[in-house]
Scaffold this motif. Structure first.
Motif, PDB file in Angstrom:
ATOM      1  N   LEU A 147     -84.434 -18.620  39.291  1.00  0.00           N
ATOM      2  CA  LEU A 147     -83.493 -17.054  39.500  1.00  0.00           C
ATOM      3  C   LEU A 147     -83.750 -15.835  38.860  1.00  0.00           C
ATOM      4  O   LEU A 147     -84.095 -14.802  39.357  1.00  0.00           O
ATOM      5  N   ALA A 148     -85.385 -15.938  38.091  1.00  0.00           N
ATOM      6  CA  ALA A 148     -85.077 -15.218  37.800  1.00  0.00           C
ATOM      7  C   ALA A 148     -86.714 -14.178  38.528  1.00  0.00           C
ATOM      8  O   ALA A 148     -86.498 -12.602  38.440  1.00  0.00           O
ATOM      9  N   ILE A 149     -87.423 -14.902  38.987  1.00  0.00           N
ATOM     10  CA  ILE A 149     -88.098 -13.982  40.898  1.00  0.00           C
ATOM     11  C   ILE A 149     -86.893 -13.591  41.652  1.00  0.00           C
ATOM     12  O   ILE A 149     -86.965 -12.893  42.330  1.00  0.00           O
ATOM     13  N   CYS A 150     -86.197 -14.287  42.150  1.00  0.00           N
ATOM     14  CA  CYS A 150     -84.868 -14.594  42.889  1.00  0.00           C
ATOM     15  C   CYS A 150     -84.577 -12.830  42.677  1.00  0.00           C
ATOM     16  O   CYS A 150     -83.745 -12.274  43.093  1.00  0.00           O
ATOM     17  N   ARG A 151     -84.543 -12.851  40.704  1.00  0.00           N
ATOM     18  CA  ARG A 151     -83.598 -11.495  40.512  1.00  0.00           C
ATOM     19  C   ARG A 151     -84.459 -10.173  41.121  1.00  0.00           C
ATOM     20  O   ARG A 151     -84.360  -9.418  41.138  1.00  0.00           O
ATOM     21  N   GLU A 152     -86.299 -10.163  40.650  1.00  0.00           N
ATOM     22  CA  GLU A 152     -87.138  -9.533  40.392  1.00  0.00           C
ATOM     23  C   GLU A 152     -87.443  -8.969  41.642  1.00  0.00           C
ATOM     24  O   GLU A 152     -86.745  -7.953  42.315  1.00  0.00           O
TER      25      GLU A 152
ATOM     26  N   LEU B 284     -71.845 -26.085  51.593  1.00  0.00           N
ATOM     27  CA  LEU B 284     -72.689 -25.402  51.521  1.00  0.00           C
ATOM     28  C   LEU B 284     -72.483 -23.997  52.545  1.00  0.00           C
ATOM     29  O   LEU B 284     -72.207 -24.699  53.392  1.00  0.00           O
ATOM     30  N   ALA B 285     -71.990 -23.100  51.966  1.00  0.00           N
ATOM     31  CA  ALA B 285     -71.862 -21.777  52.427  1.00  0.00           C
ATOM     32  C   ALA B 285     -71.870 -20.673  52.428  1.00  0.00           C
ATOM     33  O   ALA B 285     -72.471 -20.769  51.507  1.00  0.00           O
ATOM     34  N   ILE B 286     -72.904 -20.316  53.369  1.00  0.00           N
ATOM     35  CA  ILE B 286     -73.467 -19.829  53.198  1.00  0.00           C
ATOM     36  C   ILE B 286     -73.063 -18.073  54.170  1.00  0.00           C
ATOM     37  O   ILE B 286     -73.330 -18.309  56.033  1.00  0.00           O
ATOM     38  N   SER B 287     -72.706 -17.342  53.894  1.00  0.00           N
ATOM     39  CA  SER B 287     -72.056 -16.373  54.463  1.00  0.00           C
ATOM     40  C   SER B 287     -72.805 -14.629  54.448  1.00  0.00           C
ATOM     41  O   SER B 287     -73.861 -14.676  53.341  1.00  0.00           O
ATOM     42  N   VAL B 288     -72.192 -14.109  55.535  1.00  0.00           N
ATOM     43  CA  VAL B 288     -73.094 -12.234  55.285  1.00  0.00           C
ATOM     44  C   VAL B 288     -72.521 -11.790  55.922  1.00  0.00           C
ATOM     45  O   VAL B 288     -71.976 -11.651  56.897  1.00  0.00           O
ATOM     46  N   ASP B 289     -72.534 -10.489  54.801  1.00  0.00           N
ATOM     47  CA  ASP B 289     -70.707  -9.658  55.045  1.00  0.00           C
ATOM     48  C   ASP B 289     -72.281  -7.742  55.529  1.00  0.00           C
ATOM     49  O   ASP B 289     -73.032  -7.638  54.166  1.00  0.00           O
ATOM     50  N   ARG B 290     -71.265  -6.840  55.648  1.00  0.00           N
ATOM     51  CA  ARG B 290     -71.698  -5.602  55.802  1.00  0.00           C
ATOM     52  C   ARG B 290     -70.464  -5.345  54.860  1.00  0.00           C
ATOM     53  O   ARG B 290     -69.358  -4.944  55.044  1.00  0.00           O
ATOM     54  N   GLU B 291     -70.372  -4.701  53.680  1.00  0.00           N
ATOM     55  CA  GLU B 291     -69.113  -4.104  52.604  1.00  0.00           C
ATOM     56  C   GLU B 291     -70.256  -2.521  52.596  1.00  0.00           C
ATOM     57  O   GLU B 291     -70.719  -2.614  51.524  1.00  0.00           O
ATOM     58  N   GLY B 292     -69.062  -1.530  52.598  1.00  0.00           N
ATOM     59  CA  GLY B 292     -69.552   0.086  52.255  1.00  0.00           C
ATOM     60  C   GLY B 292     -71.040  -0.231  53.133  1.00  0.00           C
ATOM     61  O   GLY B 292     -71.444  -0.502  54.165  1.00  0.00           O
ATOM     62  N   GLY B 293     -72.383   0.165  52.361  1.00  0.00           N
ATOM     63  CA  GLY B 293     -73.947   0.394  52.754  1.00  0.00           C
ATOM     64  C   GLY B 293     -74.968  -0.647  52.196  1.00  0.00           C
ATOM     65  O   GLY B 293     -75.997  -0.745  52.514  1.00  0.00           O
ATOM     66  N   THR B 294     -73.910  -1.708  52.009  1.00  0.00           N
ATOM     67  CA  THR B 294     -74.629  -2.907  51.646  1.00  0.00           C
ATOM     68  C   THR B 294     -74.754  -4.506  52.087  1.00  0.00           C
ATOM     69  O   THR B 294     -73.437  -4.819  52.830  1.00  0.00           O
TER      70      THR B 294
ATOM     71  N   GLY C  93     -81.642  -3.682  45.044  1.00  0.00           N
ATOM     72  CA  GLY C  93     -80.581  -4.330  45.604  1.00  0.00           C
ATOM     73  C   GLY C  93     -80.439  -5.159  43.967  1.00  0.00           C
ATOM     74  O   GLY C  93     -80.590  -4.617  42.834  1.00  0.00           O
ATOM     75  N   ARG C  94     -79.368  -6.219  43.867  1.00  0.00           N
ATOM     76  CA  ARG C  94     -79.279  -6.842  43.058  1.00  0.00           C
ATOM     77  C   ARG C  94     -78.269  -7.937  43.421  1.00  0.00           C
ATOM     78  O   ARG C  94     -78.785  -9.018  44.605  1.00  0.00           O
ATOM     79  N   LEU C  95     -78.633  -9.447  42.279  1.00  0.00           N
ATOM     80  CA  LEU C  95     -78.084 -11.235  42.456  1.00  0.00           C
ATOM     81  C   LEU C  95     -76.804 -10.935  41.594  1.00  0.00           C
ATOM     82  O   LEU C  95     -77.892 -10.655  40.287  1.00  0.00           O
ATOM     83  N   GLU C  96     -75.656 -11.748  41.597  1.00  0.00           N
ATOM     84  CA  GLU C  96     -74.880 -11.663  41.237  1.00  0.00           C
ATOM     85  C   GLU C  96     -74.938 -13.248  41.466  1.00  0.00           C
ATOM     86  O   GLU C  96     -75.062 -13.740  41.805  1.00  0.00           O
ATOM     87  N   VAL C  97     -73.422 -14.087  40.142  1.00  0.00           N
ATOM     88  CA  VAL C  97     -73.616 -15.534  40.023  1.00  0.00           C
ATOM     89  C   VAL C  97     -72.050 -15.901  39.958  1.00  0.00           C
ATOM     90  O   VAL C  97     -71.706 -14.945  38.971  1.00  0.00           O
TER      91      VAL C  97
ATOM     92  N   LEU D 264     -75.979 -12.516  47.149  1.00  0.00           N
ATOM     93  CA  LEU D 264     -77.464 -10.759  47.217  1.00  0.00           C
ATOM     94  C   LEU D 264     -77.062 -10.143  47.904  1.00  0.00           C
ATOM     95  O   LEU D 264     -76.164  -9.934  48.506  1.00  0.00           O
ATOM     96  N   ARG D 265     -77.062  -8.858  47.098  1.00  0.00           N
ATOM     97  CA  ARG D 265     -76.577  -7.886  48.053  1.00  0.00           C
ATOM     98  C   ARG D 265     -78.037  -6.970  48.178  1.00  0.00           C
ATOM     99  O   ARG D 265     -78.985  -6.369  47.232  1.00  0.00           O
ATOM    100  N   ILE D 266     -78.347  -5.950  49.214  1.00  0.00           N
ATOM    101  CA  ILE D 266     -79.280  -5.497  49.170  1.00  0.00           C
ATOM    102  C   ILE D 266     -79.075  -4.556  50.568  1.00  0.00           C
ATOM    103  O   ILE D 266     -78.065  -5.080  51.255  1.00  0.00           O
ATOM    104  N   PRO D 267     -78.781  -2.726  49.721  1.00  0.00           N
ATOM    105  CA  PRO D 267     -79.088  -1.884  50.640  1.00  0.00           C
ATOM    106  C   PRO D 267     -78.986  -2.097  52.168  1.00  0.00           C
ATOM    107  O   PRO D 267     -80.122  -2.491  53.075  1.00  0.00           O
ATOM    108  N   LEU D 268     -78.193  -1.644  53.310  1.00  0.00           N
ATOM    109  CA  LEU D 268     -78.706  -1.782  55.303  1.00  0.00           C
ATOM    110  C   LEU D 268     -79.042  -0.577  55.297  1.00  0.00           C
ATOM    111  O   LEU D 268     -79.288   0.356  54.441  1.00  0.00           O
TER     112      LEU D 268
END
Length: 293
Positions: A236-241, A190-200, A248-252, A264-268
């Protein structure tokens, strides 16, 4: 004798034409109104039918999930009526543990339903928080007893304005789903990463599990839909909510035989790096989160 000789007015052709047009237009408008009313009624009926069908599916899944632990509880409770069984401390303990375990499973299911039902009414306690630290906590918690290799080498600082409790629930669920998908693998990674992309702030949870079939990808965020044999299918429905509640939003992305990545994308918050005086980090996982699927 003509109309003129009788003293009656001769109808004006133009007036007759106007009256005819008005009559025809009235008939057309009336017919159009009837058609629109029928179409709206048909749409309402179709929407009601779809709603009832969805409710039926949800109810059937809930009943199925609740029935299994209830049957186990009844079966083991019946065993306790056996005097020889009760006389054996070891067997009595096993039966009691089974009853307790299934009861806790029922409570977790009901908690999950309660969390989902709260929906938009869910109260958010947003505060500046270090998302990267939270990710490291979740990764350490999950890798502790699973034997799964968890890579957090690509975790960059990212500060967001969020509710630590709910963000932790979402991350717990994503990581746990990945662990369950790879349960039968000896090389589970399992790989978990955190990045800053623009304002997200972008959190990616990637596994090398079996992947998800393309035709199921569009369905996995729907409530009461699960690719696993257990669980309510609400996780996953709760995660997206939760993601959307934080703007933000959740993609797969997934490929059969290669693995799955949830993003998982959340504004900075602010510059995305500093918080000033940082409140305490997130609490321990909620009991309902452990049962999400």
């Amino acid at each position: 004798m003509t109309l003129a000789q009788t003293g009656l007015a001769v109808p004006d052709n133009r007036l007759l034409f106007v009256v005819s047009v008005v009559v025809v237009a009235s008939v057309v408008l009336f017919a159009a109104g009837v058609i629109v009313t029928l179409l709206r009624r048909s749409d309402r009926q179709r929407a009601e039918e779809e709603k009832l069908a969805a409710m039926g599916t949800a109810t059937a899944r809930i009943l199925h999930q609740i029935k299994n632990p209830l049957q186990t509880i009844v079966l083991h409770a019946d065993l306790l009526q056996n005097e020889r069984m009760v006389a054996d401390p070891l067997q009595r303990r096993e039966v009691a543990e089974a009853i307790i375990g299934e009861s806790q499973r029922l409570v977790a299911m009901l908690d999950e339903l309660s969390v989902y039902a709260s929906g938009a009414q869910r109260a958010m306690n947003r505060q500046p928080m270090e998302l990267h630290q939270l990710v490291r906590q979740v990764a350490g918690y999950e890798s502790g007893g699973t034997g799964m290799r968890v890579d957090v080498s690509r975790v960059s600082p990212a500060v967001v304005l969020a509710d630590p409790y709910y963000v932790r629930q979402a991350l717990d669920n994503l990581v746990r789903n990945a662990a369950e998908a790879m349960a039968a693998q000896d090389d589970a990674r399992l790989a978990i990463s955190v990045d800053r992309e623009g304002g997200t702030a972008v959190v990616r949870v990637s596994d090398n599990g079996p992947g998800i079939a393309p035709e199921k990808l569009d369905q996995i965020f729907q409530p009461f839909v699960s690719t696993k044999g257990k669980g309510m299918g609400l996780g996953l429905a709760i995660c997206r909510e939760i993601a959307e509640a934080h703007a933000g939003r959740l993609e797969v992305e997934s490929a059969l035989g290669e693995g799955t990545t949830f993003t998982l994308r959340i504004p900075l918050y602010g510059d995305g790096v500093s918080t000033g005086a940082l409140p305490g980090l997130a609490p321990e996982p909620h009991s309902a989160g452990a049962a999400w699927s």
